[in-house]
Design a protein around this motif. Structure first.
Motif, PDB file in Angstrom:
ATOM      1  N   VAL A  12     -17.639   2.991   0.880  1.00  0.00           N
ATOM      2  CA  VAL A  12     -18.577   2.570  -0.156  1.00  0.00           C
ATOM      3  C   VAL A  12     -19.796   1.947   0.508  1.00  0.00           C
ATOM      4  CG1 VAL A  12     -16.834   2.146  -1.922  1.00  0.00           C
ATOM      5  CG2 VAL A  12     -17.489   0.297  -0.366  1.00  0.00           C
ATOM      6  N   GLN A  13     -20.852   1.820  -0.263  1.00  0.00           N
ATOM      7  CA  GLN A  13     -22.032   1.130   0.219  1.00  0.00           C
ATOM      8  C   GLN A  13     -21.903  -0.359  -0.055  1.00  0.00           C
ATOM      9  OE1 GLN A  13     -25.429   3.107  -1.605  1.00  0.00           O
ATOM     10  NE2 GLN A  13     -25.641   4.397   0.214  1.00  0.00           N
ATOM     11  N   ALA A  14     -22.639  -1.139   0.691  1.00  0.00           N
ATOM     12  CA  ALA A  14     -22.627  -2.584   0.503  1.00  0.00           C
ATOM     13  C   ALA A  14     -22.950  -2.918  -0.952  1.00  0.00           C
ATOM     14  CB  ALA A  14     -23.642  -3.243   1.430  1.00  0.00           C
ATOM     15  N   GLY A  15     -22.191  -3.870  -1.477  1.00  0.00           N
ATOM     16  CA  GLY A  15     -22.338  -4.248  -2.879  1.00  0.00           C
ATOM     17  C   GLY A  15     -21.383  -3.522  -3.802  1.00  0.00           C
ATOM     18  N   GLY A  16     -20.725  -2.505  -3.287  1.00  0.00           N
ATOM     19  CA  GLY A  16     -19.797  -1.733  -4.099  1.00  0.00           C
ATOM     20  C   GLY A  16     -18.433  -2.374  -4.218  1.00  0.00           C
ATOM     21  N   SER A  17     -17.529  -1.655  -4.883  1.00  0.00           N
ATOM     22  CA  SER A  17     -16.186  -2.177  -5.151  1.00  0.00           C
ATOM     23  C   SER A  17     -15.126  -1.137  -4.805  1.00  0.00           C
ATOM     24  CB  SER A  17     -16.038  -2.555  -6.630  1.00  0.00           C
ATOM     25  OG  SER A  17     -16.943  -3.573  -6.998  1.00  0.00           O
ATOM     26  N   LEU A  18     -13.962  -1.646  -4.451  1.00  0.00           N
ATOM     27  CA  LEU A  18     -12.777  -0.822  -4.254  1.00  0.00           C
ATOM     28  C   LEU A  18     -11.570  -1.594  -4.740  1.00  0.00           C
ATOM     29  CD1 LEU A  18     -13.226   0.654  -0.649  1.00  0.00           C
ATOM     30  CD2 LEU A  18     -13.245   1.945  -2.774  1.00  0.00           C
ATOM     31  N   ARG A  19     -10.544  -0.874  -5.146  1.00  0.00           N
ATOM     32  CA  ARG A  19      -9.289  -1.501  -5.540  1.00  0.00           C
ATOM     33  C   ARG A  19      -8.159  -0.901  -4.718  1.00  0.00           C
ATOM     34  NH1 ARG A  19      -5.579  -0.868 -10.861  1.00  0.00           N
ATOM     35  NH2 ARG A  19      -4.836  -3.024 -11.068  1.00  0.00           N
ATOM     36  N   LEU A  20      -7.525  -1.735  -3.935  1.00  0.00           N
ATOM     37  CA  LEU A  20      -6.384  -1.311  -3.142  1.00  0.00           C
ATOM     38  C   LEU A  20      -5.085  -1.568  -3.904  1.00  0.00           C
ATOM     39  CD1 LEU A  20      -7.348  -2.726   0.373  1.00  0.00           C
ATOM     40  CD2 LEU A  20      -8.034  -0.580  -0.698  1.00  0.00           C
ATOM     41  N   SER A  21      -4.121  -0.687  -3.697  1.00  0.00           N
ATOM     42  CA  SER A  21      -2.786  -0.863  -4.280  1.00  0.00           C
ATOM     43  C   SER A  21      -1.747  -0.781  -3.174  1.00  0.00           C
ATOM     44  CB  SER A  21      -2.502   0.230  -5.307  1.00  0.00           C
ATOM     45  OG  SER A  21      -3.419   0.209  -6.368  1.00  0.00           O
ATOM     46  N   CYS A  22      -0.662  -1.479  -3.378  1.00  0.00           N
ATOM     47  CA  CYS A  22       0.446  -1.451  -2.417  1.00  0.00           C
ATOM     48  C   CYS A  22       1.740  -1.467  -3.218  1.00  0.00           C
ATOM     49  CB  CYS A  22       0.378  -2.645  -1.482  1.00  0.00           C
ATOM     50  SG  CYS A  22       1.802  -2.797  -0.383  1.00  0.00           S
ATOM     51  N   ALA A  23       2.493  -0.388  -3.118  1.00  0.00           N
ATOM     52  CA  ALA A  23       3.732  -0.258  -3.873  1.00  0.00           C
ATOM     53  C   ALA A  23       4.935  -0.352  -2.942  1.00  0.00           C
ATOM     54  CB  ALA A  23       3.747   1.076  -4.608  1.00  0.00           C
ATOM     55  N   ALA A  24       5.910  -1.148  -3.351  1.00  0.00           N
ATOM     56  CA  ALA A  24       7.159  -1.257  -2.593  1.00  0.00           C
ATOM     57  C   ALA A  24       8.126  -0.185  -3.082  1.00  0.00           C
ATOM     58  CB  ALA A  24       7.763  -2.643  -2.774  1.00  0.00           C
ATOM     59  N   SER A  25       8.888   0.367  -2.155  1.00  0.00           N
ATOM     60  CA  SER A  25       9.744   1.512  -2.477  1.00  0.00           C
ATOM     61  C   SER A  25      10.988   1.125  -3.261  1.00  0.00           C
ATOM     62  CB  SER A  25      10.181   2.225  -1.195  1.00  0.00           C
ATOM     63  OG  SER A  25      10.894   1.330  -0.351  1.00  0.00           O
ATOM     64  N   VAL A  26      11.410  -0.136  -3.139  1.00  0.00           N
ATOM     65  CA  VAL A  26      12.599  -0.582  -3.838  1.00  0.00           C
ATOM     66  C   VAL A  26      12.311  -1.886  -4.557  1.00  0.00           C
ATOM     67  CG1 VAL A  26      14.186   0.536  -2.235  1.00  0.00           C
ATOM     68  CG2 VAL A  26      13.451  -1.823  -1.814  1.00  0.00           C
ATOM     69  N   ARG A  27      13.100  -2.155  -5.560  1.00  0.00           N
ATOM     70  CA  ARG A  27      12.935  -3.410  -6.278  1.00  0.00           C
ATOM     71  C   ARG A  27      13.512  -4.539  -5.428  1.00  0.00           C
ATOM     72  NH1 ARG A  27      11.478  -4.930 -11.187  1.00  0.00           N
ATOM     73  NH2 ARG A  27      12.272  -6.865 -12.058  1.00  0.00           N
ATOM     74  N   ILE A  28      12.729  -5.594  -5.299  1.00  0.00           N
ATOM     75  CA  ILE A  28      13.119  -6.729  -4.484  1.00  0.00           C
ATOM     76  C   ILE A  28      13.503  -7.867  -5.398  1.00  0.00           C
ATOM     77  CG2 ILE A  28      12.379  -8.327  -2.678  1.00  0.00           C
ATOM     78  CD1 ILE A  28      10.257  -6.188  -1.931  1.00  0.00           C
ATOM     79  N   PHE A  29      14.734  -8.340  -5.276  1.00  0.00           N
ATOM     80  CA  PHE A  29      15.235  -9.332  -6.200  1.00  0.00           C
ATOM     81  C   PHE A  29      15.107 -10.766  -5.689  1.00  0.00           C
ATOM     82  CE2 PHE A  29      16.841  -6.621  -9.435  1.00  0.00           C
ATOM     83  CZ  PHE A  29      17.161  -5.434  -8.800  1.00  0.00           C
ATOM     84  N   SER A  30      14.779 -10.924  -4.442  1.00  0.00           N
ATOM     85  CA  SER A  30      14.639 -12.276  -3.918  1.00  0.00           C
ATOM     86  C   SER A  30      13.184 -12.734  -4.064  1.00  0.00           C
ATOM     87  CB  SER A  30      15.054 -12.311  -2.451  1.00  0.00           C
ATOM     88  OG  SER A  30      14.253 -11.435  -1.697  1.00  0.00           O
ATOM     89  N   ARG A  31      12.969 -14.006  -3.850  1.00  0.00           N
ATOM     90  CA  ARG A  31      11.621 -14.551  -3.884  1.00  0.00           C
ATOM     91  C   ARG A  31      10.848 -14.074  -2.651  1.00  0.00           C
ATOM     92  NH1 ARG A  31      11.257 -19.396  -7.029  1.00  0.00           N
ATOM     93  NH2 ARG A  31       9.546 -20.033  -5.677  1.00  0.00           N
ATOM     94  N   TYR A  32       9.599 -13.702  -2.852  1.00  0.00           N
ATOM     95  CA  TYR A  32       8.801 -13.248  -1.727  1.00  0.00           C
ATOM     96  C   TYR A  32       7.323 -13.331  -2.080  1.00  0.00           C
ATOM     97  CZ  TYR A  32       8.368  -9.004  -4.496  1.00  0.00           C
ATOM     98  OH  TYR A  32       8.117  -8.127  -5.503  1.00  0.00           O
ATOM     99  N   THR A  33       6.538 -13.433  -1.048  1.00  0.00           N
ATOM    100  CA  THR A  33       5.078 -13.361  -1.178  1.00  0.00           C
ATOM    101  C   THR A  33       4.616 -11.968  -0.765  1.00  0.00           C
ATOM    102  OG1 THR A  33       4.474 -15.704  -0.878  1.00  0.00           O
ATOM    103  CG2 THR A  33       2.979 -14.088   0.067  1.00  0.00           C
ATOM    104  N   MET A  34       3.620 -11.466  -1.421  1.00  0.00           N
ATOM    105  CA  MET A  34       2.961 -10.245  -0.969  1.00  0.00           C
ATOM    106  C   MET A  34       1.535 -10.606  -0.574  1.00  0.00           C
ATOM    107  SD  MET A  34       4.388  -7.182  -3.405  1.00  0.00           S
ATOM    108  CE  MET A  34       3.964  -5.890  -2.214  1.00  0.00           C
TER     109      MET A  34
END
Length: 125
Positions: A12-34
């Motif tokens: 992108v050019q300066a001043g523009g926007s992007l949205r990153l996504s990050c998907a985990a492959s399995v459901r995590i049941f414990s407490r965690y930070t991403m």
């Protein structure tokens, strides 16, 4: 084994926007930070943003405050990074990770046990 898959990078050019996504492959049941980190050529990996387990607490690097927003959807095991007002110095490979100790406030990469493959963000002036 948890796998993380990032998407949404690009150029992108300066001043523009992007949205990153990050998907985990399995459901995590414990407490965690991403969190998101980035690494520019010839530089060390640096902290960008992190969000606590329930999504109630966030932490940002000073360089991205007021421009980037981290959020998460626990039902989808996905964390997002909305990046606005991008600058050329934001150019880097962006990585998402999981910190099982849920210490979102520390911003330390050695706390993270799982990492994605990275997605390139390039900002031109």
């Amino acid at each position: 084994q948890v796998q993380l898959v990032e998407s949404g990078g690009g150029s992108v050019q300066a001043g523009g926007s992007l949205r990153l996504s990050c998907a985990a492959s399995v459901r995590i049941f414990s407490r965690y930070t991403m969190g998101w980190f980035r690494q520019a050529p010839g530089k060390e990996r640096e902290f960008v943003a992190a969000i606590s387990w329930r999504g109630l607490n966030t932490n940002y690097a000073d360089s991205v405050k007021a421009r980037f927003t981290i959020s998460k959807d626990n039902a989808k095991n996905t964390v997002y990074l909305q990046m606005n007002s991008l600058k050329p110095e934001d150019t880097a490979v962006y990585y998402c990770g999981i910190d099982p100790s849920d210490q979102y406030y520390r911003g330390k990469d050695y706390l993270y046990e799982y990492w994605g493959q990275g997605t390139q963000v390039t900002v031109s002036s």
